[in-house]
Motif scaffolding. Structure first.
Motif, mmCIF file in Angstrom:
data_model
loop_
_atom_site.group_PDB
_atom_site.id
_atom_site.type_symbol
_atom_site.label_atom_id
_atom_site.label_comp_id
_atom_site.label_asym_id
_atom_site.label_seq_id
_atom_site.Cartn_x
_atom_site.Cartn_y
_atom_site.Cartn_z
ATOM 1 N N UNK A 178 0.857 -1.185 0.000
ATOM 2 C CA UNK A 178 0.000 0.000 0.000
ATOM 3 C C UNK A 178 0.889 1.228 0.000
ATOM 4 N N UNK A 179 1.002 1.839 -1.148
ATOM 5 C CA UNK A 179 1.968 2.929 -1.291
ATOM 6 C C UNK A 179 1.558 4.159 -0.498
ATOM 7 N N UNK A 180 0.270 4.346 -0.316
ATOM 8 C CA UNK A 180 -0.188 5.562 0.344
ATOM 9 C C UNK A 180 -0.250 5.406 1.861
ATOM 10 N N UNK A 181 -0.198 4.163 2.359
ATOM 11 C CA UNK A 181 -0.214 3.901 3.802
ATOM 12 C C UNK A 181 -1.416 4.559 4.475
ATOM 13 N N UNK A 182 -2.567 4.379 3.889
ATOM 14 C CA UNK A 182 -3.794 4.924 4.468
ATOM 15 C C UNK A 182 -4.552 3.829 5.191
ATOM 16 N N UNK A 183 -5.175 4.123 6.321
ATOM 17 C CA UNK A 183 -5.814 3.070 7.124
ATOM 18 C C UNK A 183 -6.809 2.205 6.354
ATOM 19 N N UNK A 184 -7.617 2.816 5.489
ATOM 20 C CA UNK A 184 -8.659 2.044 4.822
ATOM 21 C C UNK A 184 -8.095 0.992 3.865
ATOM 22 N N UNK A 185 -6.818 1.094 3.537
ATOM 23 C CA UNK A 185 -6.199 0.156 2.605
ATOM 24 C C UNK A 185 -5.799 -1.168 3.284
ATOM 25 N N UNK A 186 -5.844 -1.217 4.606
ATOM 26 C CA UNK A 186 -5.354 -2.379 5.331
ATOM 27 C C UNK A 186 -6.509 -3.274 5.752
ATOM 28 N N UNK A 187 -6.307 -4.559 5.638
ATOM 29 C CA UNK A 187 -7.400 -5.525 5.747
ATOM 30 C C UNK A 187 -7.574 -6.115 7.143
ATOM 31 N N UNK A 188 -6.500 -6.279 7.867
ATOM 32 C CA UNK A 188 -6.567 -6.920 9.181
ATOM 33 C C UNK A 188 -5.941 -5.996 10.209
ATOM 34 N N UNK A 189 -6.592 -5.888 11.338
ATOM 35 C CA UNK A 189 -6.179 -4.959 12.384
ATOM 36 C C UNK A 189 -6.164 -5.622 13.747
ATOM 37 N N UNK A 190 -5.401 -5.005 14.632
ATOM 38 C CA UNK A 190 -5.506 -5.326 16.039
ATOM 39 C C UNK A 190 -6.416 -4.328 16.731
#
Length: 124
Positions: free
Chosen positions: A103-115
């Protein structure tokens, strides 16, 4: 949905060092992009540091460069965020997240799994 698990937060004095951990279960650990975010009260979640497997590169927010290191222990399926010279405005909930592609922009919505996050409070 795979749940990541952060730990290591707490209350520290300004200038202190701290290491956060993020356990990533199973094959999720080997996903392409791993990122640490933080969210301070009343503010948006922001990128802190990231590692992209595709290019083998690490990325750091300008504000933390030189004070923060991202690393991993493959045997433990764990990512770390080593921080030093902590400042009071770095008080926040710290999250780890992974994505299946870089994810080049490193934006939260781009990430699929979270803690669920770990609270870090830096006191003056």
């Amino acid at each position: 949905q795979v749940q990541l698990a952060e730990s290591g937060g707490g209350l520290v004095q300004a200038g202190a060092s701290l290491r956060l951990s993020c356990v990533v279960p199973g094959r999720t650990f080997h996903l392409s992009d791993m990122c640490w975010f933080r969210q301070a009260p009343g503010k948006e979640r922001e990128f802190v540091a990231a590692f992209s497997r595709s290019g083998g590169r690490t990325y750091y927010r300008g504000y933390v460069k030189g004070r923060v290191t991202i690393s991993s222990d493959t045997a433990k399926n764990t990512w770390y965020l080593q921080m030093s010279g902590l400042k009071t405005d770095e008080t926040a909930v710290y999250y780890c997240a992974v994505a299946s592609e870089e994810r080049r922009r490193k934006l939260p919505y781009e990430y699929e799994c979270w803690g669920q996050g770990t609270q870090l409070t830096v006191d003056s």
